[in-house]
Design an enzyme around this catalytic site. Sequence first.
Site, PDB file in Angstrom:
ATOM      1  N   GLU A 238      -0.723  -3.146   5.352  1.00 11.67           N
ATOM      2  CA  GLU A 238       0.375  -2.546   4.583  1.00 11.67           C
ATOM      3  C   GLU A 238       1.463  -2.122   5.551  1.00 11.67           C
ATOM      4  O   GLU A 238       1.268  -1.204   6.355  1.00 11.67           O
ATOM      5  CB  GLU A 238      -0.110  -1.334   3.785  1.00 11.67           C
ATOM      6  CG  GLU A 238       1.023  -0.641   3.034  1.00 11.67           C
ATOM      7  CD  GLU A 238       0.635   0.717   2.470  1.00 11.67           C
ATOM      8  OE1 GLU A 238       1.556   1.512   2.167  1.00 11.67           O
ATOM      9  OE2 GLU A 238      -0.563   1.004   2.332  1.00 11.67           O
TER      10      GLU A 238
ATOM     11  N   ARG B 257       9.439   2.472   6.039  1.00 11.21           N
ATOM     12  CA  ARG B 257       9.962   3.747   6.539  1.00 11.21           C
ATOM     13  C   ARG B 257      10.940   3.564   7.685  1.00 11.21           C
ATOM     14  O   ARG B 257      11.623   4.504   8.079  1.00 11.21           O
ATOM     15  CB  ARG B 257       8.805   4.638   6.988  1.00 11.21           C
ATOM     16  CG  ARG B 257       7.853   5.010   5.859  1.00 11.21           C
ATOM     17  CD  ARG B 257       6.668   5.797   6.368  1.00 11.21           C
ATOM     18  NE  ARG B 257       5.683   6.033   5.321  1.00 11.21           N
ATOM     19  CZ  ARG B 257       4.512   6.621   5.511  1.00 11.21           C
ATOM     20  NH1 ARG B 257       4.167   7.029   6.723  1.00 11.21           N
ATOM     21  NH2 ARG B 257       3.675   6.785   4.501  1.00 11.21           N
TER      22      ARG B 257
ATOM     23  N   THR C  24       5.549   2.162   0.904  1.00 15.38           N
ATOM     24  CA  THR C  24       6.642   3.138   0.841  1.00 15.38           C
ATOM     25  C   THR C  24       7.876   2.531   0.167  1.00 15.38           C
ATOM     26  O   THR C  24       9.009   2.739   0.592  1.00 15.38           O
ATOM     27  CB  THR C  24       7.005   3.691   2.235  1.00 15.38           C
ATOM     28  OG1 THR C  24       5.811   3.898   3.005  1.00 15.38           O
ATOM     29  CG2 THR C  24       7.694   5.046   2.119  1.00 15.38           C
TER      30      THR C  24
ATOM     31  N   LYS D 166      -2.477   3.753  -6.502  1.00 14.11           N
ATOM     32  CA  LYS D 166      -2.607   4.437  -5.218  1.00 14.11           C
ATOM     33  C   LYS D 166      -2.582   5.934  -5.516  1.00 14.11           C
ATOM     34  O   LYS D 166      -1.612   6.437  -6.094  1.00 14.11           O
ATOM     35  CB  LYS D 166      -1.441   4.065  -4.302  1.00 14.11           C
ATOM     36  CG  LYS D 166      -1.317   4.956  -3.059  1.00 14.11           C
ATOM     37  CD  LYS D 166      -0.070   4.582  -2.265  1.00 14.11           C
ATOM     38  CE  LYS D 166       0.128   5.518  -1.084  1.00 14.11           C
ATOM     39  NZ  LYS D 166       1.251   5.108  -0.220  1.00 14.11           N
TER      40      LYS D 166
END
Length: 218
Positions: A48, A52, A76, A136
């Site tokens: 993953e 960011r 994210t 998640k």
Amino acid sequence: MTRANDRQQQLGTIFSSCPLVPVITIQDPDTAVELGRALVAGGLRILEITLRTEHGLGAITALREALPDVWVGAGTITTVDQYQAAVKAGAQFAITPGSTQALLQYGTTATAPLLPGVATLSEILQAYELGYRDFKLFPAEVAGGTAALKSFAGPLPDIRFCPTGGIKPETAADYLALDNVIAVGGTWLTPQDAVSARDWTRISQIAEDSLRRCRGAG
């Protein structure tokens, strides 16, 4: 097969390949492929790459080319524009820290399946209405940890989770022991000091040790 069932099957295939998902933030684009190879050498099959930093999308493309047999996704994701850019970069799945109606709606038609971030039962139910069954839990420890996951299983026995946030090597197995947990995500698999030092042997060892600990407990 409905689109929702197809999406669930896609995610099931991805997360059944490995119980641990490293949450990777790329600070230096030159480390992306080497880091990915080190994690794969330690036994991991899912990567993953968070968005960011500005290097996330490029890292996804580079890893897809370098490691075609590994699942590479984007994390994210907070906007539809990011989701679309991640798919264009080659992401095979998308993960959000939280959920908006725009993201959930887009995820029902996107080629890369969405694992929406949730922290409460109300958020789960909003996504559930659109056909989502995999989530998640974030931030997992703050949101109630294993106790919350056990509680969610009562009213919604058909939902599954990849909890992330505050999970450590010594607690990952506790999550994976739950029937509604399909995988666990964490940053402990890629400590920044090891990445900065390009200590790929250490990265591989952390992945290998973490997998052994989780599978041994199971």
